[in-house]
Design an enzyme around this catalytic site. Structure first.
Site, mmCIF file in Angstrom:
data_model
loop_
_atom_site.group_PDB
_atom_site.id
_atom_site.type_symbol
_atom_site.label_atom_id
_atom_site.label_comp_id
_atom_site.label_asym_id
_atom_site.label_seq_id
_atom_site.Cartn_x
_atom_site.Cartn_y
_atom_site.Cartn_z
ATOM 1 N N GLY A 133 16.027 -10.846 -6.304
ATOM 2 C CA GLY A 133 17.260 -11.289 -5.644
ATOM 3 C C GLY A 133 17.994 -10.232 -4.853
ATOM 4 N N CYS A 187 0.833 -1.194 0.000
ATOM 5 C CA CYS A 187 0.000 0.000 0.000
ATOM 6 C C CYS A 187 0.868 1.245 0.000
ATOM 7 C CB CYS A 187 -0.901 0.022 1.248
ATOM 8 S SG CYS A 187 -1.857 -1.482 1.510
#
Length: 657
Positions: free
Chosen positions: A365, A2
């Protein structure tokens, strides 16, 4: 995932507060297009724009506890929310929702206080309001994955996930801070609590800020510590330990009510995340990559090999110089800070492709190189620290192994490199030994500014006043600096959170699980001499990845720099870089900027140094931000909100849909 925003204001206790909070939220609506809501109470407002990932039906915000005393606006995810919920329920806490992690975050704070944040395994920034005391609490995750900015001035306190939200508050204006710009240019990112704008601060990672009337209390609930006990076992046992710890981390981050995809760069880290996701996901795994028209930067062949080996449904966005220049202004508007690379633009285009493909959540990653000492910077630090103990032959051999992918590290440059490393084999900047070579480029960039200050003074003060920093080893100091600067200030923000959430995509980072960071610290330098890049990590996953992925040297993600603007000179270059425009920015040294621009635009790419390329991009991004933020020429029109929760205690009425 959000975005949040809010304010405390002595001037907005009556009518108009709802209009202001809605205006602030509309400027960050891209972070949460699924729902929006606000809470108002006695000069205080906070609101949320929501991207529904967990508990899509029951996670509407702002949210209260059953007593309606405590209210929360929450940005992020708590991956271990199910375990925390069970612990809190056993302690007698009552829940309204079935599995909302937002409610877990609120109940954890009510039950444990600020210590509860240290129990969170997640990426978050939040605001909590206590209706009885009037206290407001702001908190941010331990690695700075989610942003939280604030303004603390007489009569008003503002906070938001992105600084652009502050433009929605009456009378607020942006102004550059020359000292902070100098530090940003030199260090590559703002310092943990800073921004390039006057009066705007960041809540540092791993911190909680409590507002009680006019009092402010800022404290850390988490501190970085890499000096953990070494793993006590064989190399084979260490490999199993690393593999299982990462597997657990990926499994936690696959908790979602929506499908989760993976960013696949073709390198080791994203390939490991992809491999584990294919083992654990309940969906066929979709992977997404950036390819480049310029083959110097392209890794599409490696991406293809991994996708084929692991059987993913793979798609690629191919980026050329025109794509970078066409999307540059929108990208920097979302980034909000000057930057030295264009790499955020391809990531912005990739997230757009991901969202167009129907994916809201992605694994990546980031954090592996910091945890497992993957950067050449760490190997360079060890080499420079050991320099006087090595023979000339050993020095040359180790230098040659640092950057086999770079032409200027070839045999014909050995003499120059030996002299360079000799020069940096002793510390010149107290506490910053590991980064001195990198920072030399930053000192050049600071010449862009009309006001000449020491660009490293604030960073040196930070490390000098950080408890325990001076007692760390050279490698652990280097890690601390990476975790406090480039990682949160660029990789997780400009190139991470901002580019992803600009297109309503949440990114999750398995390598930034606290257990993974501790595990890496326990095996680093234990099973090799530290100059073999992520040796144990490669051994842990070589059986499931293509041989090429685990055997080749690291290929850093890069994108075309100033060359993109030489190839396709966009119309806005003159608008941003004319002498008249440079003078309007006031902070820029116009003569230096013009000389730099003239050289970059008239000189063959191969004759432009790294520091000149980076400084040109700092100039261009600074001037773009001057137009967008200081002058207010916003390139993105705030979107209308679909308000769900609306709570206004001024009139004691509620409309919660």
């Amino acid at each position: 995932m959000c975005g949040i925003a809010g304010f405390l204001s002595t001037a907005l206790r009556g009518a108009g507060a709802d209009t202001v909070i809605t205006s602030m939220l509309s400027r960050i609506g891209h972070r949460g297009p699924d729902d929006a809501g606000y809470y108002l109470d006695d000069g205080f407002a906070m609101g949320t724009v929501r991207l529904a990932i967990v508990d899509e039906a029951g996670g509407a915000q702002p949210m209260s506890d059953p007593s309606d005393r405590y209210w929360i606006s929450f940005n992020g995810e708590i991956y271990n929310h199910a375990e925390l919920r069970r612990e809190l329920q056993a302690a007698g806490r009552r829940f309204r929702s079935d599995h909302s992690d937002t409610e877990v975050a609120l109940q954890a704070w009510i039950h444990w206080g600020a210590e509860g944040f240290a129990r969170f395994n997640g990426a978050f920034a939040l605001a909590i309001r206590d209706r009885v005391t009037g206290d407001v609490v702001l908190a941010r995750d331990r690695y700075g994955k989610r942003p939280l900015f604030y303004v603390d001035e007489p009569g008003r306190f503002l906070f938001a996930s992105e600084m652009k939200a502050f433009r929605g508050f009456p009378g607020f204006s942006f102004e550059f801070d020359a000292r902070e710009l100098a530090s940003t240019y030199a260090v590559w990112t703002p310092l943990p609590d800073r921004t390039p704008f006057k009066g705007i601060q960041q809540l540092p990672m791993g911190s909680v800020l409590t507002l009680r009337g006019s009092d402010r209390a800022l404290r850390a609930y988490h501190t970085l510590d890499f000096d953990v006990p070494a793993f006590d076992g064989s190399e084979a046992e260490a490999i199993d330990f690393i593999r299982e710890t990462l597997r657990d981390s990926v499994e936690l981050r696959l908790r979602a009510d929506v499908e989760v995809g993976v960013y696949l760069s073709g390198g080791l880290d994203s390939s490991i995340v992809t491999a584990l996701t294919t083992q654990l996901s309940r969906h066929p795994v979709r992977t997404f990559s950036v390819a480049f028209e310029n083959k110097t930067f392209d890794e599409s062949e490696s991406q293809r090999l991994v996708a084929e080996r692991l059987g993913t449904q793979h798609s690629t966005v191919t980026v050329g110089s025109t794509d970078i220049t066409d999307n540059f202004l929108t990208g920097i508007y979302h980034a909000e800070v000057p930057t030295f690379r264009t790499s955020f633009v391809p990531m912005y285009l990739l997230s757009k492709h991901v969202r167009d493909s129907g994916i809201k959540t992605i694994l990546s990653g980031e954090g592996s190189d910091e945890a497992f000492l993957g950067y050449s910077l760490f190997r360079e630090t060890l080499l420079r620290r050991q320099w006087n103990e090595l023979s000339d032959t050993e020095r040359r051999t180790k230098i040659a192994s640092l950057h086999p992918e770079l032409a200027h590290f070839g045999p014909e440059h050995q003499e120059h490199l030996v002299g360079l490393y000799q020069q940096y084999s002793t510390e010149h900047m107290p506490g910053l030994f590991s980064h001195e070579m990198r920072f030399s480029n930053g000192r050049f960039a600071a010449r862009l500014l009309a006001e000449k200050v020491d660009p490293f003074a604030d960073l040196q003060n930070l490390v000098a006043t950080t408890p325990g920093y001076q007692d760390r080893s050279a490698i652990h100091k280097a890690q601390w600096l990476e975790y406090n600067t480039l990682l949160p200030g660029f990789l997780l923000s400009t190139q991470g959170d901002r580019t992803a959430l600009a297109n309503s995509v949440e990114n999750r980072c398995p390598f930034l699980d606290p257990a993974v960071v501790r595990a890496a610290a326990s095996v680093n330098l234990r099973y090799d001499d530290g100059l073999v890049e992520k040796a144990l990590l490669k051994k842990a996953f070589r059986d499931v990845l293509p041989e090429w992925t685990t055997s080749r040297p690291k290929q850093p993600y890069r994108a075309p720099g100033s060359a993109a603007f030489k190839d396709h000179s966009p119309d806005y270059l003159e608008l941003l870089l004319s002498e008249a425009e440079l003078a309007k920015a006031e902070v820029i040294d116009v003569n230096f900027a013009r000389r730099l621009t003239d050289k970059v635009m008239s000189t063959p790419v191969e004759n432009i140094s790294t520091r000149e390329d980076q400084t040109f991009l700092y100039l261009l991004t600074t001037m773009a931000l001057h137009h967008q933020f200081v002058r207010g020429d916003e390139p993105v029109t705030p979107a209308p909100l679909s308000l769900g929760v609306r709570v206004d205690y001024r009139s004691h009425s509620e409309d919660a849909r």
